[in-house]
Design an enzyme around this catalytic site. Structure first.
Site, PDB file in Angstrom:
ATOM      1  N   LYS A 119     -17.702   2.675  10.729  1.00 13.67           N
ATOM      2  CA  LYS A 119     -16.930   1.571  10.145  1.00 13.67           C
ATOM      3  C   LYS A 119     -17.610   0.986   8.916  1.00 13.67           C
ATOM      4  O   LYS A 119     -16.943   0.556   7.984  1.00 13.67           O
ATOM      5  CB  LYS A 119     -16.690   0.473  11.182  1.00 13.67           C
ATOM      6  CG  LYS A 119     -15.658   0.870  12.214  1.00 13.67           C
ATOM      7  CD  LYS A 119     -15.037  -0.344  12.856  1.00 13.67           C
ATOM      8  CE  LYS A 119     -13.884   0.049  13.769  1.00 13.67           C
ATOM      9  NZ  LYS A 119     -13.312  -1.092  14.470  1.00 13.67           N
ATOM     10  N   LYS A 202     -11.080  11.927  16.098  1.00  7.41           N
ATOM     11  CA  LYS A 202     -10.285  11.253  17.141  1.00  7.41           C
ATOM     12  C   LYS A 202      -9.047  10.579  16.523  1.00  7.41           C
ATOM     13  O   LYS A 202      -9.074  10.157  15.367  1.00  7.41           O
ATOM     14  CB  LYS A 202     -11.147  10.260  17.935  1.00  7.41           C
ATOM     15  CG  LYS A 202     -11.336   8.942  17.285  1.00  7.41           C
ATOM     16  CD  LYS A 202     -11.862   7.874  18.249  1.00  7.41           C
ATOM     17  CE  LYS A 202     -12.009   6.596  17.433  1.00  7.41           C
ATOM     18  NZ  LYS A 202     -12.381   5.406  18.098  1.00  7.41           N
ATOM     19  N   LYS A 205      -6.297   4.144  15.306  1.00  4.24           N
ATOM     20  CA  LYS A 205      -5.346   3.217  14.680  1.00  4.24           C
ATOM     21  C   LYS A 205      -5.770   2.882  13.262  1.00  4.24           C
ATOM     22  O   LYS A 205      -4.980   2.381  12.478  1.00  4.24           O
ATOM     23  CB  LYS A 205      -5.145   1.960  15.539  1.00  4.24           C
ATOM     24  CG  LYS A 205      -6.383   1.283  16.046  1.00  4.24           C
ATOM     25  CD  LYS A 205      -6.034   0.194  17.077  1.00  4.24           C
ATOM     26  CE  LYS A 205      -7.311  -0.242  17.793  1.00  4.24           C
ATOM     27  NZ  LYS A 205      -7.172  -0.772  19.090  1.00  4.24           N
TER      28      LYS A 205
HETATM   29  P1  TYM Z   1     -10.594   0.184  20.769  1.00  7.00           P
HETATM   30  O1  TYM Z   1      -9.774  -1.036  20.573  1.00  7.00           O
HETATM   31  O2  TYM Z   1     -10.991   0.991  19.583  1.00  7.00           O
HETATM   32  O3  TYM Z   1      -9.863   1.163  21.763  1.00  7.00           O
HETATM   33  C1  TYM Z   1      -9.357   0.710  23.014  1.00  7.00           C
HETATM   34  C2  TYM Z   1      -9.527   1.772  24.081  1.00  7.00           C
HETATM   35  O4  TYM Z   1      -8.823   2.959  23.709  1.00  7.00           O
HETATM   36  C3  TYM Z   1      -9.702   4.079  23.785  1.00  7.00           C
HETATM   37  N1  TYM Z   1      -9.346   5.035  22.735  1.00  7.00           N
HETATM   38  C4  TYM Z   1      -9.143   6.344  22.952  1.00  7.00           C
HETATM   39  N2  TYM Z   1      -9.181   7.081  24.081  1.00  7.00           N
HETATM   40  C5  TYM Z   1      -8.906   8.391  23.951  1.00  7.00           C
HETATM   41  N3  TYM Z   1      -8.616   8.986  22.758  1.00  7.00           N
HETATM   42  C6  TYM Z   1      -8.572   8.281  21.605  1.00  7.00           C
HETATM   43  N4  TYM Z   1      -8.258   8.869  20.464  1.00  7.00           N
HETATM   44  C7  TYM Z   1      -8.847   6.889  21.679  1.00  7.00           C
HETATM   45  N5  TYM Z   1      -8.882   5.894  20.735  1.00  7.00           N
HETATM   46  C8  TYM Z   1      -9.194   4.772  21.408  1.00  7.00           C
HETATM   47  C9  TYM Z   1     -11.099   3.500  23.548  1.00  7.00           C
HETATM   48  O5  TYM Z   1     -12.109   4.337  24.052  1.00  7.00           O
HETATM   49  C10 TYM Z   1     -11.005   2.181  24.288  1.00  7.00           C
HETATM   50  O6  TYM Z   1     -11.240   2.378  25.666  1.00  7.00           O
HETATM   51  N6  TYM Z   1     -15.163  -1.698  21.558  1.00  7.00           N
HETATM   52  C11 TYM Z   1     -13.885  -1.418  22.175  1.00  7.00           C
HETATM   53  C12 TYM Z   1     -13.178  -2.651  22.708  1.00  7.00           C
HETATM   54  C13 TYM Z   1     -13.993  -3.479  23.642  1.00  7.00           C
HETATM   55  C14 TYM Z   1     -14.298  -3.172  24.997  1.00  7.00           C
HETATM   56  C15 TYM Z   1     -15.051  -4.284  25.469  1.00  7.00           C
HETATM   57  C16 TYM Z   1     -14.007  -2.095  25.818  1.00  7.00           C
HETATM   58  C17 TYM Z   1     -14.557  -4.697  23.356  1.00  7.00           C
HETATM   59  N7  TYM Z   1     -15.182  -5.182  24.450  1.00  7.00           N
HETATM   60  C18 TYM Z   1     -15.546  -4.313  26.767  1.00  7.00           C
HETATM   61  C19 TYM Z   1     -14.506  -2.146  27.135  1.00  7.00           C
HETATM   62  C20 TYM Z   1     -15.256  -3.228  27.603  1.00  7.00           C
HETATM   63  C21 TYM Z   1     -12.973  -0.781  21.111  1.00  7.00           C
HETATM   64  O7  TYM Z   1     -13.191  -0.896  19.931  1.00  7.00           O
HETATM   65  O8  TYM Z   1     -11.889  -0.166  21.638  1.00  7.00           O
END
Ligand code: TYM
Length: 341
Positions: A119, A202, A205
């Protein structure tokens, strides 16, 4: 709150309200959240709005995206009565515990995070301090609830490992056994859904190309068109999953099909062995539309009443704070703060 609190199983996970939700978010996260809820595990789900502002968000747009994400949780099957659903900024304990963790974690740990490197890009010095400290807030999210299990996609594994490091260092530095070591839960067929344009990246969004992803709110025609144009190779599908080892784009599409249809990869391979993508792609589009259309329809209905979404988030935040408050109070006591009000 005793230090070696009994580790009753509790699930915590979060998603950032930072743009379009993708099929990756659904398969890697949302659908797994619903499974935990259905198993009857105590589950806390969070719209992590404080994480979203580590990169610039237009305030009016952010308000909309938070509500849209809350609607997506509910439309996917999260019942706000059985699970706790709230947005992070309404429970101040996240920020407070994150500060304590900022003083436990080391800067070097943060620079090693892949998500930070991706990022921040070449512009590390100019990215927000929040983007660097992001994993410390994520550790606070999880540990504020003494969560034991964290369902996430592959890409978040490193952050959960760091959460364990922070919990261990806190416990060690203060000579307590207070924070549990949470386990990442990364299992099933689609823990890493890949871009439709490049099978080695991957699905995200934040990818500038909308053609690279399927958004949860895409209509049937858009989904069919994106899958039709998805990059593949000229070979027909082989008979076995192993036959796809060197074909990342094809492997990704088969994975998506298996995850959504509930069939094993082997069963999907057997069904389409020797078939061209001109046969497989329309079948895949049908499976994707069949799963996503009812969810996006329900999201639209829910979004017609934003006040109700806000009420659900507010109530969820109250329930979340009931769990978080005593844990935060004890953490402050361990650190040596005086609390007299
Ligand atoms: P974020 O918002 O990027 O994504 C949310 C969840 O979706 C999963 N994900 C995917 N899984 C499979 N294939 C993909 N292409 C894909 N893109 C996204 C992510 O692995 C995630 O589970 N840091 C985290 C958010 C967060 C969080 C937390 C998660 C903040 N605090 C505490 C768990 C516990 C994030 O940026 O996810």
């Amino acid at each position: 709150m005793s230090d070696a609190a009994p580790r009753t199983p509790r699930v915590f996970s979060g998603i950032q309200p930072s743009g379009n939700l993708t099929l990756g978010n659904y398969l890697g996260a949302l659908r797994r959240f619903v499974e935990s809820q259905e198993r009857g595990v105590d589950s806390v789900y969070c719209v992590v709005d404080m994480h979203a502002i580590t990169v610039w968000q237009e305030p009016e747009k952010l308000r909309g995206t938070i509500r849209e994400l809350a609607a997506a949780f509910i439309a996917s099957g999260i019942d706000p009565e059985r699970s706790i659903l709230f947005n992070q900024s309404q429970v101040s304990g996240h920020a407070e515990l994150a500060w304590i963790f900022n003083c436990v974690a080391r800067i070097g740990w943060m620079y090693r995070m892949t998500q930070f490197k991706d990022k921040a890009g070449k512009n590390t010095e100019n990215s927000s301090l929040g983007l660097l400290a992001y994993p410390s807030l994520m550790a606070a999210d999880i540990l504020l609830y003494h969560a034991t299990h964290v369902p996430v996609g592959e890409d978040q594994k490193q952050h959960i490992e760091l959460t364990r490091d922070i919990a261990a260092k806190f416990n060690h530095d203060y000579g307590v056994d207070f924070f549990p070591m949470p386990e990442p839960v990364i299992e099933g067929t689609a823990t890493r859904v890949m871009s439709l344009r490049d099978g080695t990246k991957k699905m995200s969004k934040s990818d500038p190309s909308d053609q690279s992803r399927i958004n949860m709110t895409d209509d049937a025609d858009t989904i069919a068109a994106k899958i039709r144009k998805a990059r593949t190779d000229p070979e027909p599908l082989p008979e076995t999953w192993e036959g796809l080892a060197e074909r990342p784009e094809a492997r990704n599409l088969v994975n998506i099909y298996a995850a959504l249809s509930g069939e094993t990869r082997e069963a999907v391979m057997a069904q389409f062995a020797g078939k061209a993508f001109s046969v497989f792609k329309p079948a895949l589009a049908e499976v994707v539309v069949a799963r996503l259309a009812p969810i996006s329809g329900r999201m639209r209905d829910l979004l017609a009443d934003p006040a109700e979404i806000d009420r659900i988030l507010g109530r969820g935040a109250e329930r979340a704070a009931e769990i978080a408050d005593p844990i935060l109070a004890r953490a402050k006591e361990i650190v040596g703060f005086v609390q007299s009000r």
